[in-house]
Structure formats: C-alpha cells, structure tokens
Design an enzyme around this catalytic site. Structure first.
Site, PDB file in Angstrom:
ATOM      1  N   TYR A   1      -2.458 -10.478   4.856  1.00 54.49           N
ATOM      2  CA  TYR A   1      -2.467  -9.085   5.193  1.00 54.49           C
ATOM      3  C   TYR A   1      -4.040  -8.796   5.516  1.00 54.49           C
ATOM      4  O   TYR A   1      -4.887  -8.574   4.726  1.00 54.49           O
ATOM      5  CB  TYR A   1      -2.193  -8.206   3.997  1.00 54.49           C
ATOM      6  CG  TYR A   1      -2.025  -6.773   4.469  1.00 54.49           C
ATOM      7  CD1 TYR A   1      -2.324  -6.091   5.687  1.00 54.49           C
ATOM      8  CD2 TYR A   1      -1.792  -5.969   3.246  1.00 54.49           C
ATOM      9  CE1 TYR A   1      -2.023  -4.811   5.869  1.00 54.49           C
ATOM     10  CE2 TYR A   1      -1.776  -4.333   3.403  1.00 54.49           C
ATOM     11  CZ  TYR A   1      -1.882  -3.874   4.844  1.00 54.49           C
ATOM     12  OH  TYR A   1      -1.993  -2.661   5.167  1.00 54.49           O
TER      13      TYR A   1
ATOM     14  N   TYR B   1     -13.108  -4.940  -2.617  1.00 54.86           N
ATOM     15  CA  TYR B   1     -14.259  -4.657  -3.372  1.00 54.86           C
ATOM     16  C   TYR B   1     -15.133  -5.628  -3.632  1.00 54.86           C
ATOM     17  O   TYR B   1     -16.346  -5.553  -3.255  1.00 54.86           O
ATOM     18  CB  TYR B   1     -13.870  -3.857  -4.641  1.00 54.86           C
ATOM     19  CG  TYR B   1     -15.014  -3.402  -5.405  1.00 54.86           C
ATOM     20  CD1 TYR B   1     -15.701  -2.232  -5.010  1.00 54.86           C
ATOM     21  CD2 TYR B   1     -15.792  -3.995  -6.461  1.00 54.86           C
ATOM     22  CE1 TYR B   1     -16.821  -1.519  -5.468  1.00 54.86           C
ATOM     23  CE2 TYR B   1     -16.771  -3.472  -7.205  1.00 54.86           C
ATOM     24  CZ  TYR B   1     -17.305  -2.219  -6.719  1.00 54.86           C
ATOM     25  OH  TYR B   1     -18.372  -1.743  -7.184  1.00 54.86           O
TER      26      TYR B   1
ATOM     27  N   ARG C   1      -9.482  -0.964   4.453  1.00 53.47           N
ATOM     28  CA  ARG C   1      -9.143  -0.522   3.385  1.00 53.47           C
ATOM     29  C   ARG C   1      -9.905  -1.792   2.426  1.00 53.47           C
ATOM     30  O   ARG C   1     -10.508  -1.445   1.434  1.00 53.47           O
ATOM     31  CB  ARG C   1      -7.845  -0.956   2.846  1.00 53.47           C
ATOM     32  CG  ARG C   1      -6.947   0.436   3.509  1.00 53.47           C
ATOM     33  CD  ARG C   1      -5.617   0.156   2.743  1.00 53.47           C
ATOM     34  NE  ARG C   1      -4.815   1.303   3.168  1.00 53.47           N
ATOM     35  CZ  ARG C   1      -4.434   2.596   2.203  1.00 53.47           C
ATOM     36  NH1 ARG C   1      -5.116   2.649   1.080  1.00 53.47           N
ATOM     37  NH2 ARG C   1      -3.876   3.451   2.912  1.00 53.47           N
TER      38      ARG C   1
ATOM     39  N   THR D   1       0.809  -1.129  -0.087  1.00 44.59           N
ATOM     40  CA  THR D   1      -0.005   0.177  -0.010  1.00 44.59           C
ATOM     41  C   THR D   1       0.875   1.206   0.071  1.00 44.59           C
ATOM     42  O   THR D   1       0.757   2.226  -0.719  1.00 44.59           O
ATOM     43  CB  THR D   1      -0.976   0.020   1.215  1.00 44.59           C
ATOM     44  OG1 THR D   1      -1.621  -1.117   1.231  1.00 44.59           O
ATOM     45  CG2 THR D   1      -1.875   1.123   1.235  1.00 44.59           C
ATOM     46  N   THR D   2       2.024   1.387   0.762  1.00 44.64           N
ATOM     47  CA  THR D   2       2.661   2.293   1.028  1.00 44.64           C
ATOM     48  C   THR D   2       3.483   2.518  -0.262  1.00 44.64           C
ATOM     49  O   THR D   2       4.016   3.614  -0.586  1.00 44.64           O
ATOM     50  CB  THR D   2       3.695   2.187   2.213  1.00 44.64           C
ATOM     51  OG1 THR D   2       2.815   1.812   3.361  1.00 44.64           O
ATOM     52  CG2 THR D   2       4.329   3.513   2.485  1.00 44.64           C
TER      53      THR D   2
ATOM     54  N   LYS E   1       0.382 -10.049   8.547  1.00 46.99           N
ATOM     55  CA  LYS E   1       0.422  -8.797   9.055  1.00 46.99           C
ATOM     56  C   LYS E   1      -0.952  -8.246   9.558  1.00 46.99           C
ATOM     57  O   LYS E   1      -2.045  -8.186   8.708  1.00 46.99           O
ATOM     58  CB  LYS E   1       0.714  -7.859   7.441  1.00 46.99           C
ATOM     59  CG  LYS E   1       0.788  -6.335   7.888  1.00 46.99           C
ATOM     60  CD  LYS E   1       1.035  -5.707   6.702  1.00 46.99           C
ATOM     61  CE  LYS E   1       1.200  -4.205   6.972  1.00 46.99           C
ATOM     62  NZ  LYS E   1       1.550  -3.336   5.692  1.00 46.99           N
TER      63      LYS E   1
ATOM     64  N   ILE F   1       5.597  -4.515  10.078  1.00 44.85           N
ATOM     65  CA  ILE F   1       5.776  -4.095   8.885  1.00 44.85           C
ATOM     66  C   ILE F   1       5.392  -2.453   8.764  1.00 44.85           C
ATOM     67  O   ILE F   1       4.271  -2.235   8.971  1.00 44.85           O
ATOM     68  CB  ILE F   1       4.826  -4.898   7.793  1.00 44.85           C
ATOM     69  CG1 ILE F   1       5.396  -6.231   7.946  1.00 44.85           C
ATOM     70  CG2 ILE F   1       4.900  -4.295   6.455  1.00 44.85           C
ATOM     71  CD1 ILE F   1       4.610  -7.271   7.109  1.00 44.85           C
TER      72      ILE F   1
END
Length: 296
Positions: A137, A111, A142, A48-49, A165, A207
């Site tokens: 994750y 989604y 999100r 994501t980052t 994570k 992380i």
C-alpha cells in the site's frame, strides 16, 4: 504471472461503532450483505477507512476474524495487516492467514519511515513469514514514504507479494512500475477519482471508499474498463467526480461515515482524533449523494 487476489471493486469498508464505542457487529453484517448483494468484488477490512489506527490489537484481530467468518468466502477478504513495526506486521499477517483471509493489505511504515533498502527488508520479512498474498500500500500523503519503481520491481519477484494499492497519484511512477513489473505485480487504484486512467494502464480495479455508498456503480465502472468500453467508463467516472470529491472534503473516513449515516446506516461515532465534519461539508456530502442518486 500472479493471479490477483481480486479483480474489480473492493470496498475499503468502514467499521461501524455503537454509541458506547464498541464495534457494532450487527450493523457491520448488514453493511457487508448490502455490499455483496450490490456487486462488490472484495471486502477490505481494517484499513484506513475502517479506522484501523484507533482499533486496539484485540479489536483489530476480532474484526478481521469476524469479517472472514461472516463473509464465508462469498467474496475475497483482504485484511489490513500493516504496521511501522515489522515484527507486529508479521504477527498480523500470520493471524489474517489463520483466519482465512485471502490477502493482506500492508501499508508502508509511517512516522519512523525507512529507506528503500528498509522497505525491501521490511516487506521481504513479512512475505517470508507466511504464504498469505500481500498487497503493498503506497500512500505517501499519510506515511511520508513512497516506493521507488526499482524497489517495487525487486519486491514483485517474491511469490507472496501479489500487488500494489496505488494511492500516490503519480502516474509517471505507476507507468514505470507497471512497465517494469508486468504481470508479476497486480495494481489497484487507491484513489476513486483515478479508476479509469489506472485501469487503462492495466490495473486490476480499485480499493474504494466510494463503494461504501455506491457499490453497484463502482463495480459497474470497473467492468466497463475490463470490457474496453472506456468512453462509457469515462462518462461514469465524470458522473461521480463531485461525489468522490465530497467523500474526501475532510480526511477519510470522516466524510464517508457521515455519508453512510445520511443514507440511513447506523455507523455510530468516529473515534478521536477524528471528529464530525463541518456543517458546510455535511451539506456538500448530502447534496452530492442526492445528485448521484445514492440510496440503500
């Protein structure tokens, strides 16, 4: 018992861009070298980052391949391989394995989402596809999907599923998961403000977004936990609380890329739909960087 892909502080590394929009590999190399020189225990690329959601397929693969080659086994590399399309997630996982990545970070389907049975089927298919260690994750804020403890317990039985994570912030869920799974599921914090409490439960590290601007400090914090020096670790967690808060004053990675720019890194522009932070938030980020003593 499964050996963790890494222990300590893995940086969820940003992707620097040129003003023209392409990936700035020269600056990326400088950032990676700085991270490794200052204690970072692993590089997590194309997460994501790293703005993976706006890297097209060719770019994503190029960044993963380039990062693995550049790091050259100095520290483990965990590649973002997640997708809400199981077939594509399998493709990315196989590709990361071919590139020499040490693990794959695979986010829950977003989604279109799925059921808990769907999560079992999705991750079993990925883990069956090749022997790259998979880090699940969980970031329901999100994706709109959250693992149930029993689902993680079933997935932990697969030899290629290495860990989790954890970015739900739900410590009751985490405690149940860690009690059920034991050493068959390594757990890393996905939230910089929760490193110490998660490691107190037996977590293997973090992380981290914070590591982009404070790599040595984030590494040192995890080491204090490993040494059972929790009062000192708690003081360090509190010391960086305001900076962590500033790094999430807008959606990640908007603030951290601005923070790196303020520190002198040539990170380039964000990709739309992400935009520059507000002036108020820029002032907050700058103030907290100074207060924390961050520098290149």
């Amino acid at each position: 018992m499964k050996n963790p892909v890494f222990t300590g502080a893995g940086v969820a590394i940003i992707t620097p861009f040129k003003s023209t929009g392409e990936v700035n590999y020269e600056e990326f190399g400088r950032i990676i070298d700085h991270q490794i020189a200052h204690g970072t225990d692993a590089i997590i690329v194309c997460g994501t980052t790293g703005e993976s959601s706006t890297l097209h397929d060719k770019e994503h693969r190029e960044v993963v391949a380039w990062c693995c080659e550049y790091v050259n086994h100095r520290v483990p590399v965990v590649a973002g391989v997640g997708s809400n399309d199981t077939a594509y997630a399998i493709e990315l996982t196989k590709f990361a394995k071919e590139c020499g990545a040490d693990g794959g970070l695979s986010v829950t389907p977003y989604y279109n989402k799925t059921t808990q049975r769907g999560l079992l089927a999705h991750y079993t298919a990925i883990a069956d596809s090749c022997d790259l260690p998979i880090v699940l994750y969980n970031v329901p804020s999100r994706t709109g999907v959250c693992f149930a403890a029993d689902t993680l317990y079933e997935l932990s039985k697969h030899p290629n599923i290495n860990g989790l994570k954890a970015a739900s912030g739900n410590f009751s869920l985490l405690a149940e998961v860690m009690a059920k799974c034991g050493d068959e599921l390594n757990v890393w914090s996905g939230n910089d403000d929760q490193i110490v409490p998660l490691m107190a439960l037996g977590g293997k590290g973090v992380i981290s977004v914070l590591s982009n601007v404070a790599p040595q400090e984030t590494h040192d914090l995890t080491q204090l936990c490993f040494e059972n020096r929790y009062p000192e670790a708690a003081k360090m967690q509190f010391k960086y609380h305001n900076l962590i808060d500033a790094l999430f004053c807008e959606v990640n990675p908007i603030p951290v890329k601005k923070a790196m720019e303020l520190l002198g890194w040539n990170v380039g522009p964000l990709r739309l739909p992400l935009v520059e932070p507000s002036e108020e938030h820029i002032a907050q980020i700058q103030r907290e960087l100074l207060a924390a003593g961050c520098k290149i």
